[in-house]
Motif scaffolding. Sequence first.
Motif, PDB file in Angstrom:
ATOM      1  N   PHE A 100      50.747  68.224  10.561  1.00  0.00           N
ATOM      2  CA  PHE A 100      50.784  67.843  11.767  1.00  0.00           C
ATOM      3  C   PHE A 100      49.784  68.987  12.641  1.00  0.00           C
ATOM      4  CE2 PHE A 100      52.207  68.604  16.138  1.00  0.00           C
ATOM      5  CZ  PHE A 100      51.591  67.220  16.824  1.00  0.00           C
ATOM      6  N   ALA A 101      49.776  70.163  12.440  1.00  0.00           N
ATOM      7  CA  ALA A 101      49.214  71.212  13.172  1.00  0.00           C
ATOM      8  C   ALA A 101      47.560  70.955  12.770  1.00  0.00           C
ATOM      9  CB  ALA A 101      49.437  72.440  13.095  1.00  0.00           C
ATOM     10  N   SER A 102      47.188  70.836  11.305  1.00  0.00           N
ATOM     11  CA  SER A 102      45.932  70.499  11.004  1.00  0.00           C
ATOM     12  C   SER A 102      45.406  68.890  11.382  1.00  0.00           C
ATOM     13  CB  SER A 102      46.073  70.394   9.484  1.00  0.00           C
ATOM     14  OG  SER A 102      44.662  70.404   8.960  1.00  0.00           O
ATOM     15  N   CYS A 103      46.054  68.246  11.541  1.00  0.00           N
ATOM     16  CA  CYS A 103      45.819  66.777  11.895  1.00  0.00           C
ATOM     17  C   CYS A 103      45.284  66.822  13.294  1.00  0.00           C
ATOM     18  CB  CYS A 103      46.822  65.813  11.493  1.00  0.00           C
ATOM     19  SG  CYS A 103      46.385  63.970  11.775  1.00  0.00           S
ATOM     20  N   THR A 104      46.022  67.487  14.073  1.00  0.00           N
ATOM     21  CA  THR A 104      46.015  67.431  15.635  1.00  0.00           C
ATOM     22  C   THR A 104      45.236  68.522  16.159  1.00  0.00           C
ATOM     23  OG1 THR A 104      48.108  68.379  15.995  1.00  0.00           O
ATOM     24  CG2 THR A 104      48.022  66.106  15.950  1.00  0.00           C
ATOM     25  N   THR A 156      36.875  68.276   8.551  1.00  0.00           N
ATOM     26  CA  THR A 156      37.589  68.346   7.383  1.00  0.00           C
ATOM     27  C   THR A 156      39.015  68.142   7.968  1.00  0.00           C
ATOM     28  OG1 THR A 156      37.668  70.781   8.497  1.00  0.00           O
ATOM     29  CG2 THR A 156      36.345  70.145   6.567  1.00  0.00           C
ATOM     30  N   ASN A 157      39.347  67.295   8.988  1.00  0.00           N
ATOM     31  CA  ASN A 157      40.549  66.777   9.251  1.00  0.00           C
ATOM     32  C   ASN A 157      41.297  65.962   8.003  1.00  0.00           C
ATOM     33  OD1 ASN A 157      42.635  66.444  11.426  1.00  0.00           O
ATOM     34  ND2 ASN A 157      42.113  64.207  11.086  1.00  0.00           N
ATOM     35  N   PRO A 158      42.637  66.476   7.886  1.00  0.00           N
ATOM     36  CA  PRO A 158      43.400  65.601   6.763  1.00  0.00           C
ATOM     37  C   PRO A 158      43.834  64.169   7.065  1.00  0.00           C
ATOM     38  CG  PRO A 158      44.746  67.116   7.797  1.00  0.00           C
ATOM     39  CD  PRO A 158      43.446  67.357   8.558  1.00  0.00           C
ATOM     40  N   GLY A 159      42.847  63.254   6.774  1.00  0.00           N
ATOM     41  CA  GLY A 159      43.052  61.978   6.901  1.00  0.00           C
ATOM     42  C   GLY A 159      43.919  61.192   6.084  1.00  0.00           C
ATOM     43  N   VAL A 160      44.257  61.561   5.037  1.00  0.00           N
ATOM     44  CA  VAL A 160      45.136  60.732   4.043  1.00  0.00           C
ATOM     45  C   VAL A 160      45.945  62.030   3.416  1.00  0.00           C
ATOM     46  CG1 VAL A 160      45.272  59.724   1.700  1.00  0.00           C
ATOM     47  CG2 VAL A 160      43.502  59.351   3.463  1.00  0.00           C
ATOM     48  N   VAL A 161      47.397  61.778   3.315  1.00  0.00           N
ATOM     49  CA  VAL A 161      48.107  62.669   2.881  1.00  0.00           C
ATOM     50  C   VAL A 161      48.953  62.011   1.786  1.00  0.00           C
ATOM     51  CG1 VAL A 161      49.946  62.367   4.600  1.00  0.00           C
ATOM     52  CG2 VAL A 161      50.301  64.500   2.977  1.00  0.00           C
ATOM     53  N   VAL A 176      47.979  55.549  19.043  1.00  0.00           N
ATOM     54  CA  VAL A 176      46.751  56.260  19.735  1.00  0.00           C
ATOM     55  C   VAL A 176      46.636  55.809  21.216  1.00  0.00           C
ATOM     56  CG1 VAL A 176      45.597  56.293  17.438  1.00  0.00           C
ATOM     57  CG2 VAL A 176      45.473  54.147  18.904  1.00  0.00           C
ATOM     58  N   ALA A 177      47.149  54.740  21.426  1.00  0.00           N
ATOM     59  CA  ALA A 177      47.394  54.346  22.891  1.00  0.00           C
ATOM     60  C   ALA A 177      47.660  55.573  23.700  1.00  0.00           C
ATOM     61  CB  ALA A 177      47.931  53.050  23.264  1.00  0.00           C
ATOM     62  N   ALA A 178      47.226  55.798  24.913  1.00  0.00           N
ATOM     63  CA  ALA A 178      47.788  56.872  25.978  1.00  0.00           C
ATOM     64  C   ALA A 178      47.249  56.349  27.207  1.00  0.00           C
ATOM     65  CB  ALA A 178      47.006  58.229  25.558  1.00  0.00           C
ATOM     66  N   ASP A 179      48.058  56.819  28.258  1.00  0.00           N
ATOM     67  CA  ASP A 179      47.883  56.545  29.724  1.00  0.00           C
ATOM     68  C   ASP A 179      47.299  57.778  30.303  1.00  0.00           C
ATOM     69  OD1 ASP A 179      49.122  53.899  29.498  1.00  0.00           O
ATOM     70  OD2 ASP A 179      50.942  55.022  29.902  1.00  0.00           O
ATOM     71  N   GLY A 180      46.695  57.244  31.618  1.00  0.00           N
ATOM     72  CA  GLY A 180      45.735  58.451  32.315  1.00  0.00           C
ATOM     73  C   GLY A 180      44.421  58.542  32.116  1.00  0.00           C
ATOM     74  N   GLU A 181      43.637  59.278  32.924  1.00  0.00           N
ATOM     75  CA  GLU A 181      42.380  59.206  32.963  1.00  0.00           C
ATOM     76  C   GLU A 181      41.638  59.823  32.095  1.00  0.00           C
ATOM     77  OE1 GLU A 181      41.017  61.208  36.662  1.00  0.00           O
ATOM     78  OE2 GLU A 181      42.200  62.882  36.381  1.00  0.00           O
ATOM     79  N   GLY A 182      40.241  59.636  31.732  1.00  0.00           N
ATOM     80  CA  GLY A 182      39.603  60.429  30.783  1.00  0.00           C
ATOM     81  C   GLY A 182      39.744  59.492  29.460  1.00  0.00           C
ATOM     82  N   TYR A 183      39.521  60.322  28.482  1.00  0.00           N
ATOM     83  CA  TYR A 183      39.286  59.767  26.943  1.00  0.00           C
ATOM     84  C   TYR A 183      40.580  60.232  26.244  1.00  0.00           C
ATOM     85  CZ  TYR A 183      34.604  59.405  28.543  1.00  0.00           C
ATOM     86  OH  TYR A 183      33.616  59.018  29.516  1.00  0.00           O
ATOM     87  N   ARG A 184      41.508  59.762  26.831  1.00  0.00           N
ATOM     88  CA  ARG A 184      42.923  60.296  26.281  1.00  0.00           C
ATOM     89  C   ARG A 184      43.379  59.347  24.884  1.00  0.00           C
ATOM     90  NH1 ARG A 184      45.759  63.639  29.260  1.00  0.00           N
ATOM     91  NH2 ARG A 184      47.938  62.538  28.889  1.00  0.00           N
ATOM     92  N   VAL A 185      44.218  60.241  24.040  1.00  0.00           N
ATOM     93  CA  VAL A 185      44.723  59.793  22.923  1.00  0.00           C
ATOM     94  C   VAL A 185      45.732  60.444  22.341  1.00  0.00           C
ATOM     95  CG1 VAL A 185      43.236  61.150  21.317  1.00  0.00           C
ATOM     96  CG2 VAL A 185      44.030  59.029  20.477  1.00  0.00           C
ATOM     97  N   ARG A 186      46.671  59.801  21.885  1.00  0.00           N
ATOM     98  CA  ARG A 186      47.770  60.225  21.202  1.00  0.00           C
ATOM     99  C   ARG A 186      47.917  60.382  19.596  1.00  0.00           C
ATOM    100  NH1 ARG A 186      52.582  57.533  21.923  1.00  0.00           N
ATOM    101  NH2 ARG A 186      54.034  59.728  21.143  1.00  0.00           N
ATOM    102  N   GLU A 244      37.211  56.337   7.615  1.00  0.00           N
ATOM    103  CA  GLU A 244      37.525  57.660   8.423  1.00  0.00           C
ATOM    104  C   GLU A 244      37.718  57.209   9.800  1.00  0.00           C
ATOM    105  OE1 GLU A 244      35.611  61.948   9.469  1.00  0.00           O
ATOM    106  OE2 GLU A 244      34.137  60.471   9.514  1.00  0.00           O
ATOM    107  N   ALA A 245      39.144  57.593  10.140  1.00  0.00           N
ATOM    108  CA  ALA A 245      39.253  57.242  11.705  1.00  0.00           C
ATOM    109  C   ALA A 245      39.207  58.862  12.318  1.00  0.00           C
ATOM    110  CB  ALA A 245      40.800  56.962  11.610  1.00  0.00           C
ATOM    111  N   PHE A 246      38.182  59.229  12.888  1.00  0.00           N
ATOM    112  CA  PHE A 246      37.959  60.362  13.444  1.00  0.00           C
ATOM    113  C   PHE A 246      38.606  60.841  14.435  1.00  0.00           C
ATOM    114  CE2 PHE A 246      35.024  63.347  15.811  1.00  0.00           C
ATOM    115  CZ  PHE A 246      34.979  64.341  14.639  1.00  0.00           C
ATOM    116  N   GLY A 247      39.578  61.493  14.476  1.00  0.00           N
ATOM    117  CA  GLY A 247      40.560  61.987  15.534  1.00  0.00           C
ATOM    118  C   GLY A 247      41.919  62.187  14.961  1.00  0.00           C
ATOM    119  N   PRO A 248      42.889  62.217  15.691  1.00  0.00           N
ATOM    120  CA  PRO A 248      44.212  62.777  15.393  1.00  0.00           C
ATOM    121  C   PRO A 248      45.287  61.946  14.765  1.00  0.00           C
ATOM    122  CG  PRO A 248      44.375  62.170  17.727  1.00  0.00           C
ATOM    123  CD  PRO A 248      42.802  62.086  17.269  1.00  0.00           C
TER     124      PRO A 248
END
Length: 535
Positions: free
Chosen positions: A286-290, A298-303, A358-368, A388-392
């Motif tokens: 989880f820590a590496s992915c986020t 080098t984000n772990p996109g598949v486990v 991935v949906a997140a509320d609030g201003e800016g380019y927010r993501v969960r 590749e889903a580049f992100g968390p």
Amino acid sequence: MSAREPVLVGGRWQASLDTAGEFRALDPTRAVEVGAAFPISGAQDARAALASACAAAEELAACAPARIAAFLDAYAAAIEADGETLVELAHLETALPARPRLAEVELPRASGQLRQAARAARERSWTQPIIDTAAGLRSHLAPLRKPVLIFGPNNFPFAFNAVAGSDFASAIAARNPVIAKVHPSHPGTSQRLAQLAHRALLDAGLPAQSLQVLYHLDPALGLELAGDARLGALAFTGSRSAGLALKAAADAAGVPAYLELSSVNPVFLLEGALRERGEALAQEFFASCTLGVGQFCTNPGVVVVPRGEAGDAFVAAAAARFDAAPAGTMFSQGVLDHLRAGVAAWRAAGAQPLGGDVAADGEGYRVRPALLGVDAAAFVADRRLQSEAFGPASLAVRVDGIDEALQVAAALEGNLTGTIYGGDSAADDDDWRRLAGALRPRVGRLIDGRMPTGVAVSAAMNHGGPYPSTGHPGFTAVGMPSAIRRFAALHCYDHVRQDALPEELRDRNPGGLSRWIDGGWTLDDIATKTGGTTA
């Protein structure tokens, strides 16, 4: 209309010759413009930058290695001295944490790799001299005598910046001029770096035209520039679609293109490791992915997780962490849209949500953060699950035993990294070796028992891999002197007289350089080795 910042073309800062518009950096936390207005360069800027860089190529190639090293060392020192301002700019433009990420990790990495390039330039280790005295042949790696065009990425405003990162340091260490097309996500940071670099160039007595800096180009103009045969090489870090378009243009002109494109960096968890420390591995994953909101190549996109009690417990623990994770901020709307599209492609191929969204509320380019799951058969059958889903976001692939894990490994595209976690006892050893054998031709860096996120700046590092992680499996974008060799040409001399040879290839060794002479590495002069006389 506001005044626009100058470009660095022709050895000096000057107004854009034919701007096609302007842009400002965007604060990702609020999605609002910040800072000065920068020009979107037109064809005259691009062509002037190329002509200017070409004009400096021969002079820079002839510069003494000590002067190149002096520039790189001085530039590194200038970056460190200006660190507070640089960190403030980069934080504003990228929303990356000022501390520890920018100030204590990335900025020291940038200055450190500049110093490593300086050492390689001074020692000439990247030139790899080879001498066959019986055949009268001598060869080494030498400057391209042409410019290197560098497209910088959005996710490393210092360590991969087109005007400060590894590509830049490598090209300059090989004594080639650089045309830096910096990323428009952080123009103010890049401008500040370019100002420091330009000043250091002049102080070191290098050609003022050794560096050209453009902030933004229309994509069609970028392709035109990439496809100009006057270039010696092209370096790009970014999306697969953009990189392959640039490569096609470069290929048509015979220009070598060194690309970092796409990687899901699979992590395989074996039964013994899960039984021994499954909860801890869930936290590591989880820590590496986020980390950095998942914006690492080098984000772990598949486990890959075995079915059964231990695997189920790992997935449940990881999913709980994704569910509880707060939203983060991505670099731009484009990066956020790309992540959403990647996750949508996974779901269209049958992946099911396990934790987070991935949906997140609030201003800016927010993501969960988001964790999805799929079985091995679906993963092997559908290439969309390797996009590749580049992100968390990451995909948990469930397997029934080692045979299915090996099927997953065999189905993988090329990746930068591949990781295997085995248990401390010998029970997993045979499965570990079998997986390692399957992964070895599919990854640039094979990792044992560690998440893949970190990339050490080391001479032994390979930050590269088979397609589509990069455009060529034989080169690395990180680590000196190996990274320098991308921007070099192999020059061979056949019975050429001593005074016409480069210093590295003469009978007398220039300063303790390790050379391959008549079948072995040596520091000796040829006279010492053969009993002859030195020139």
